[in-house]
Design a protein around this motif. Structure first.
Motif, short mmCIF file in Angstrom:
data_model
loop_
_atom_site.label_atom_id
_atom_site.label_comp_id
_atom_site.label_asym_id
_atom_site.label_seq_id
_atom_site.Cartn_x
_atom_site.Cartn_y
_atom_site.Cartn_z
N ASN A 135 -16.78 2.05 -3.64
CA ASN A 135 -15.42 1.77 -2.81
C ASN A 135 -15.38 2.44 -1.42
O ASN A 135 -14.78 1.82 -0.53
N ILE A 136 -15.65 3.71 -1.57
CA ILE A 136 -15.54 4.46 -0.39
C ILE A 136 -16.32 3.93 0.80
O ILE A 136 -16.21 3.88 1.72
N GLU A 137 -17.65 3.81 0.38
CA GLU A 137 -18.70 2.97 1.44
C GLU A 137 -18.11 1.83 1.77
O GLU A 137 -18.23 1.57 3.08
N ARG A 138 -17.37 0.91 1.03
CA ARG A 138 -17.05 -0.22 1.57
C ARG A 138 -15.93 -0.27 2.38
O ARG A 138 -15.65 -0.76 3.59
N LEU A 139 -14.88 0.87 2.07
CA LEU A 139 -13.82 1.07 2.97
C LEU A 139 -14.17 1.56 4.39
O LEU A 139 -13.56 1.07 5.35
N ARG A 140 -15.20 2.64 4.29
CA ARG A 140 -15.83 3.13 5.66
C ARG A 140 -16.44 1.91 6.22
O ARG A 140 -16.35 1.73 7.73
N GLY A 141 -16.99 1.04 5.77
CA GLY A 141 -17.95 -0.02 6.51
C GLY A 141 -16.71 -0.97 6.96
O GLY A 141 -16.95 -1.79 7.94
N ASP A 142 -15.53 -1.05 6.24
CA ASP A 142 -14.51 -2.14 6.88
C ASP A 142 -13.47 -1.16 8.21
O ASP A 142 -12.90 -1.74 8.48
N GLY A 143 -14.18 -0.23 8.37
CA GLY A 143 -13.53 0.66 9.51
C GLY A 143 -12.44 1.53 9.04
O GLY A 143 -11.71 2.09 9.94
N VAL A 144 -12.10 1.79 7.85
CA VAL A 144 -11.18 2.77 7.52
C VAL A 144 -11.80 4.29 7.36
O VAL A 144 -13.04 4.49 6.87
N THR A 145 -10.87 5.30 7.94
CA THR A 145 -11.28 6.56 8.00
C THR A 145 -11.20 7.37 6.82
O THR A 145 -9.84 7.18 6.22
N VAL A 146 -12.11 7.58 5.85
CA VAL A 146 -11.84 8.30 4.58
C VAL A 146 -12.19 9.72 4.70
O VAL A 146 -13.33 10.13 5.10
N MET A 147 -11.23 10.68 4.30
CA MET A 147 -11.72 12.08 4.82
C MET A 147 -12.48 12.40 3.55
O MET A 147 -12.50 11.99 2.29
#
Length: 395
Positions: A135-147
């Motif tokens: 999920n984190i990988e997908r979010l980052r791929g969508d442009g979300v910054t995940v600390m």
């Protein structure tokens, strides 16, 4: 952050109390804070305390008749300069990653066209679970910054990554969303993953590289404003936002793609390129009881050395060294031989391949720097910052 509007979504978790301190610091920095409190978040902090600190009405429901008479959730999702989810729970991130819109928080995240920063906090096993990492990988791929969460003791008594970052670190991450892009106008070439050298139509020579470190570095450089060309070996990872990806299979294909990507200002050669290739058989090699077939191996091109000594050499060339012993000596020799400015070295006998954590040494002309055990995402962010300072001329 003076004059900026932050939409703060407070998720449900023991770390929610830190969101109150974050609101106070954001207000002190001159930001307006629009608070949203999830149903589970309200189990840890009250709407009254959040509203008192923010000086704004707290939104809690998608079904508020007064607010939703004019499609309030759509307006709210567009009203802010930045959306911050803190704490970002495993559940909220999973719903955001899959595009769900079953409550106000998830709907805001889906309806927004503004940048999103997620600040995770959860049990260490939850953070490390493959589903959470996907999920984190997908979010980052969508442009979300995940600390990246902090390591430490959890409320449950376990120890490891998963603690909410401290408020100063969150404030720095928020400020970075509005700050200058130090690598704007520069072109970065990044290689990642393994190469596969076919033996026959079904077998190949390869290695265990997952590509995670290279992809994280490409994302960090793009976040710093660089135009990034990512030449990726055969890996199954989402393309980071703002990155141009070129997929290759073999070392020679990777070399050609790197040559075609020049000129570049920065080259970060992370890929674990296979050293040798075989003359591939046209059909599957069969066992016949007479022993293994002879393989004639040919040395593959040295892509790092080729870039390091190229007529159009990038201004900064960074190589990677995966070693199993004498790390500093081998990496230092490699830096000189390959014509690299820096080498990022790690001992792969420590289980680095495929892991989200690593332990690197940065080898420069000044000597080695031990960056200690750290998540690969943190290595990527630190390296991008170091590259930016190199071009700024700051130490």
């Amino acid at each position: 952050m003076l004059g900026k509007t932050i939409l703060l979504i407070v998720g449900g978790g023991i770390a929610a109390f830190k969101a109150l301190e974050l609101v106070r610091e954001l207000r002190r920095a001159g930001a307006r804070v629009l608070p949203v409190l999830t149903e589970n978040g309200a189990r840890f902090v009250t709407p009254l305390s959040l509203s008192a600190l923010a000086g704004e009405k707290v939104r809690t429901s998608l079904w508020d008749l007064e607010d939703e008479a004019s499609m309030g959730h759509i307006q709210l999702s567009r009203a802010a300069d930045l959306i911050v989810l803190c704490p970002a729970t495993a559940d909220l991130m999973a719903r955001a990653a899959t595009g769900q819109a079953n409550d106000l928080a998830a709907t805001l995240l889906l309806a927004t066209d503004k940048p999103v920063l997620m600040v995770p906090a959860m049990n260490v096993r939850m953070w490390l679970h493959p589903a959470a990492q996907r999920n984190i990988e997908r979010l980052r791929g969508d442009g979300v910054t995940v600390m990246t969460p902090d390591d430490g003791e959890m409320a449950c008594g376990e120890y490891g990554p998963g603690r909410l970052p401290e408020v100063p670190a969150i404030m720095a991450a928020i400020a970075a969303q509005f700050g200058p892009k130090p690598l704007a106008g520069r072109h970065a070439l990044v290689t990642a993953g393994p190469t596969h050298e076919p033996i026959d139509p079904v077998r190949f020579i390869g290695n265990h590289s997952s590509g995670k470190q290279g992809f994280a570095i490409a994302a960090a450089l793009a976040a710093a404003g660089a135009r990034v060309t990512l030449v990726a070996g055969p890996v199954h990872l989402a393309t980071p936002a703002g990155v141009t990806r070129i997929d290759v299979m073999t070392a020679r294909q990777m070399q050609a793609a790197c040559e075609a990507a020049l000129p570049a200002d920065i080259a970060v050669m992370v890929a674990a390129v296979a050293d040798w290739r075989a003359e591939a058989a046209p059909a599957k090699l069969k066992k016949d009881g007479s022993g293994p077939p002879p393989l004639s191996l040919t040395e593959n091109p040295d892509i790092l050395a080729g870039i390091g000594h190229h007529a159009r050499r990038p201004a900064l060339v960074v190589g990677f060294a995966a070693e199993t012993g004498d790390l500093i000596a081998h990496a230092s020799a490699k830096r000189l031989k390959k014509g690299a400015d820096w080498i990022v070295a790690n001992d792969v006998s420590e289980g680095v391949f495929g892991s989200d954590h690593t332990h690197v040494q940065l080898i420069t002309a000044a000597g080695p720097e031990d960056w200690g055990p750290t998540p690969k995402q943190a290595v990527a962010e630190r390296l991008a910052g170091r590259i930016a300072r190199h071009f700024d001329g700051t130490p």
